[in-house]
Write a protein that holds these residues in place. Structure first.
Motif, short mmCIF file in Angstrom:
data_model
loop_
_atom_site.label_atom_id
_atom_site.label_comp_id
_atom_site.label_asym_id
_atom_site.label_seq_id
_atom_site.Cartn_x
_atom_site.Cartn_y
_atom_site.Cartn_z
N ALA A 6 -29.26 102.01 35.68
CA ALA A 6 -29.71 101.63 34.35
C ALA A 6 -31.05 100.90 34.41
O ALA A 6 -31.89 101.08 33.54
N SER A 7 -31.26 100.07 35.44
CA SER A 7 -32.51 99.31 35.50
C SER A 7 -33.70 100.16 35.95
O SER A 7 -34.82 99.84 35.65
N SER A 8 -33.45 101.26 36.67
CA SER A 8 -34.56 102.08 37.12
C SER A 8 -34.99 103.11 36.09
O SER A 8 -36.07 103.65 36.16
N SER A 9 -34.17 103.40 35.09
CA SER A 9 -34.58 104.35 34.05
C SER A 9 -35.36 103.63 32.97
O SER A 9 -35.12 102.46 32.71
N PRO A 10 -36.36 104.31 32.32
CA PRO A 10 -37.15 103.65 31.30
C PRO A 10 -36.29 103.26 30.10
O PRO A 10 -35.36 103.96 29.74
N ALA A 11 -36.62 102.14 29.50
CA ALA A 11 -35.89 101.66 28.33
C ALA A 11 -36.15 102.61 27.17
O ALA A 11 -37.22 103.20 27.06
N ALA A 12 -35.18 102.76 26.33
CA ALA A 12 -35.33 103.64 25.18
C ALA A 12 -36.45 103.14 24.28
O ALA A 12 -36.53 101.95 23.98
N GLY A 13 -37.33 104.02 23.86
CA GLY A 13 -38.42 103.66 22.97
C GLY A 13 -39.66 103.14 23.68
O GLY A 13 -40.68 102.91 23.06
N ALA A 14 -39.64 102.90 25.02
CA ALA A 14 -40.82 102.44 25.76
C ALA A 14 -41.78 103.61 25.96
O ALA A 14 -41.33 104.73 26.23
N PRO A 15 -43.09 103.39 25.83
CA PRO A 15 -44.02 104.49 26.00
C PRO A 15 -44.03 104.98 27.44
O PRO A 15 -43.88 104.21 28.38
N SER A 16 -44.20 106.27 27.63
CA SER A 16 -44.24 106.84 28.98
C SER A 16 -45.61 106.54 29.59
O SER A 16 -46.55 106.16 28.92
N SER A 17 -45.71 106.73 30.89
CA SER A 17 -46.93 106.40 31.63
C SER A 17 -48.16 107.16 31.12
O SER A 17 -49.21 106.56 30.95
N PRO A 18 -48.10 108.48 30.82
CA PRO A 18 -49.29 109.16 30.31
C PRO A 18 -49.76 108.61 28.97
O PRO A 18 -50.95 108.54 28.70
N GLU A 19 -48.83 108.17 28.13
CA GLU A 19 -49.23 107.61 26.84
C GLU A 19 -49.98 106.29 27.04
O GLU A 19 -50.95 106.02 26.34
N ARG A 20 -49.54 105.48 28.01
CA ARG A 20 -50.24 104.23 28.29
C ARG A 20 -51.64 104.50 28.83
O ARG A 20 -52.59 103.84 28.45
#
Length: 194
Positions: A6-20
């Motif tokens: 659970a801690s290694s998967s991105p949090a729901a609603g967090a922007p993905s790396s390409p978007e950042r």
């Protein structure tokens, strides 16, 4: 083990790396555009950047066509013996001017018919300063035993080419002017540098 997953998967609603990355790229583009717009408005910025801008705008092509006065005809014997002369010019970098600076040297000779012969005194092998051996009547490089005839031709295969000839002319009846150029050392073909 479910906690580690659970801690290694991105949090729901967090922007993905390409978007950042896209956000930061756009932000940097906006900041760079703002700086470019504001620089002319900042007092002193133009003063600091002016030498760099002027240097970038100049093509440098005019320098190869400039002749510099090196000596007078009285300084050259008519028997064809060469004489070495420093080449003096004003140098300027981005912020400083260096008046009357030696930028190199040349060998000049004058034949009985009055024709001038001029060579750059840099050896085409590694750029050492060539001298003239008066008794042997030849040019000699002290670095690697290269030698050249009075017409600049190489006597051995150490240098990749003969001495570099330069244009010289007489102005105002008595002044000797030279189009001074340096050439890249160590190559058979002449390539102007600087």
């Amino acid at each position: 083990m479910s906690q580690a997953t659970a801690s290694s998967s991105p949090a729901a609603g967090a922007p993905s790396s390409p978007e950042r990355r896209n956000f930061f790229t756009a932000l940097l583009a906006v900041l760079a555009g703002g700086v470019a717009t504001l620089v002319p408005l900042i007092p002193g910025a133009a003063f600091v950047l002016d030498p760099l801008l002027r240097r970038k705008q100049s093509s440098g092509e005019g320098d190869a066509d400039e002749f510099l006065q090196v000596t007078t005809l009285e300084s050259l014997p008519t028997d064809g013996a060469p004489r070495a002369f420093p080449v003096i010019a004003d140098l300027q970098d981005a912020w400083n001017k260096f008046p009357n600076t030696e930028i190199g040297s040349v060998f000049l000779s004058r034949g009985a018919d009055g024709d001038l012969t001029c060579f750059n005194s840099r050896c085409p092998h590694l750029g050492c300063t060539i001298g003239y051996a008066e008794q042997a009547r030849e040019f000699v490089c002290p670095c690697h035993a290269s030698s050249f005839t009075l017409d600049g031709e190489r006597n051995n295969q150490i240098p990749p080419r003969s001495m570099d000839p330069l244009d010289a002319e007489i102005r105002n009846g008595n002044e000797v002017w030279v189009r001074f150029q340096n050439f890249q050392a160590g190559r058979a073909a002449r390539k102007v540098v600087g």
